[in-house]
Design a protein around this motif. Structure first.
Motif, PDB file in Angstrom:
ATOM      1  N   GLU A  65       0.838  -1.198   0.000  1.00  0.00           N
ATOM      2  CA  GLU A  65       0.000   0.000   0.000  1.00  0.00           C
ATOM      3  C   GLU A  65       0.869   1.242   0.000  1.00  0.00           C
ATOM      4  O   GLU A  65       2.062   1.173   0.278  1.00  0.00           O
ATOM      5  CB  GLU A  65      -0.905   0.003   1.241  1.00  0.00           C
ATOM      6  CG  GLU A  65      -0.215  -0.293   2.589  1.00  0.00           C
ATOM      7  CD  GLU A  65       0.641   0.786   3.179  1.00  0.00           C
ATOM      8  OE1 GLU A  65       0.434   1.964   2.837  1.00  0.00           O
ATOM      9  OE2 GLU A  65       1.543   0.454   3.973  1.00  0.00           O
ATOM     10  N   THR A  97       5.274  -1.262   2.263  1.00  0.00           N
ATOM     11  CA  THR A  97       4.330  -0.524   3.101  1.00  0.00           C
ATOM     12  C   THR A  97       4.919   0.849   3.450  1.00  0.00           C
ATOM     13  O   THR A  97       6.102   1.105   3.246  1.00  0.00           O
ATOM     14  CB  THR A  97       3.978  -1.283   4.406  1.00  0.00           C
ATOM     15  OG1 THR A  97       5.060  -1.168   5.325  1.00  0.00           O
ATOM     16  CG2 THR A  97       3.663  -2.744   4.151  1.00  0.00           C
ATOM     17  N   ALA A  99       5.231   2.393   6.464  1.00  0.00           N
ATOM     18  CA  ALA A  99       6.081   2.528   7.656  1.00  0.00           C
ATOM     19  C   ALA A  99       6.934   1.277   7.901  1.00  0.00           C
ATOM     20  O   ALA A  99       8.162   1.360   7.972  1.00  0.00           O
ATOM     21  CB  ALA A  99       5.218   2.831   8.877  1.00  0.00           C
TER      22      ALA A  99
HETATM   23  O1  LIG Z   1      -1.333   0.057   5.567  1.00  0.00           O
HETATM   24  C1  LIG Z   1      -1.023   0.387   6.684  1.00  0.00           C
HETATM   25  O2  LIG Z   1      -1.518  -0.181   7.597  1.00  0.00           O
HETATM   26  C2  LIG Z   1      -0.006   1.483   6.990  1.00  0.00           C
HETATM   27  C3  LIG Z   1      -0.338   2.719   6.234  1.00  0.00           C
HETATM   28  S1  LIG Z   1       0.050   4.136   7.136  1.00  0.00           S
HETATM   29  O3  LIG Z   1       1.462   4.025   7.577  1.00  0.00           O
HETATM   30  O4  LIG Z   1      -0.857   4.131   8.305  1.00  0.00           O
HETATM   31  O5  LIG Z   1      -0.174   5.285   6.260  1.00  0.00           O
HETATM   32  O6  LIG Z   1       1.301   1.060   6.669  1.00  0.00           O
HETATM   33  P1  LIG Z   1       2.249   0.287   7.680  1.00  0.00           P
HETATM   34  O7  LIG Z   1       3.620   0.290   7.054  1.00  0.00           O
HETATM   35  O8  LIG Z   1       1.724  -1.099   7.812  1.00  0.00           O
HETATM   36  O9  LIG Z   1       2.215   1.021   8.982  1.00  0.00           O
END
Ligand SMILES: O=C(O)[C@H](CS(=O)(=O)O)OP(=O)(O)O
Length: 227
Positions: A65, A97, A99
């Motif tokens: 994402e 992703t 983060a």
């Molecule tokens: O898709 C997710 O859950 C998040 C998006 S964000 O960081 O909240 O914009 O990514 P993640 O790398 O899993 O924290």
């Protein structure tokens, strides 16, 4: 053991034992993938890397994402509930992703590098205790200005409490995850991008008995489960 915290801005200088934490959702999604049989996950930083590596590793499933929104053309978004009933036996995944995967790529100087979420907390603590590093850095990957990331800080607090054999109240940890700024996005069961089921899975402490270990091979970051 000296225990310290870092975030995406500060993790790059750490050279000893680093655990990159992402509860919502990168390393909950990864944990579900391994529980369902995935053999390895290549972690990448950019969307271009995701698609380029899919040519180097044909047959890989692509997940990822940007700011939570699934990338066009991938097999799955960064959603544990999307994978929970999928047989991934022997499959390689490539994950991007916003983060979590960034935290791992930025922590490339670490001697030991794990990815973690609440799902494999005890296994992570056990592994750290086996290695007994002199320095441990817990990277709260979701911590940004504006009060973001308490779900990752709660997980880091729980890991630290276990290591120091301090009492920890699971209910309080899960409350913090649900009430974190990210957690509040997962309100609606019907939401296709941020389904409540993702929060439920991410809040299932210790449902898996493996750690997720990163090894860097020819510059590529492979995440694999280790029991
Ligand atoms: O898709 C997710 O859950 C998040 C998006 S964000 O960081 O909240 O914009 O990514 P993640 O790398 O899993 O924290």
């Amino acid at each position: 053991m000296k225990i310290q915290r870092a975030n995406l801005e500060t993790c790059g200088t750490e050279t000893d034992f680093v655990v990159v934490i992402d509860v919502l959702r990168a390393f909950t999604t990864a944990a579900v993938a391994f529980a369902n049989g995935a053999s390895e996950i290549i972690l990448v930083s950019t969307v271009d890397e995701l698609f380029n590596l899919s040519k180097t590793y044909p047959g890989s499933l692509l997940i990822g994402e940007v700011n939570g929104i699934p990338i066009e053309g991938v097999d799955y978004g960064n959603s544990p509930s999307a994978l929970i009933n999928v047989d991934l036996s022997g499959r390689r995944l490539i994950q991007r992703t916003t983060a979590g995967t960034q935290g791992v790529l930025r922590s490339s100087n670490a001697r030991y590098l794990l990815a973690a979420s609440l799902c494999c907390l005890d296994a992570t603590v056990y592994y750290i205790n086996q290695v007994q590093p002199s320095s441990l850095t817990l990277v709260e990957s979701g911590v940004f200005e504006g009060g973001w990331g308490d779900e990752d800080r709660a997980c880091a607090d729980m890991i630290e409490a276990h290591l120091l054999k301090k009492e920890v109240r699971c209910g309080e940890i899960l409350d913090r995850v649900a009430k974190s700024k990210s957690g509040e996005k997962y309100f609606d069961w019907e939401d296709r991008i941020f389904p409540r089921e993702d929060l439920v899975i991410a809040s299932t402490i210790d449902c898996y008995d493996f750690v997720m270990k990163v090894t860097i091979e020819s510059g590529i970051h492979f995440l694999r489960p280790v029991k």
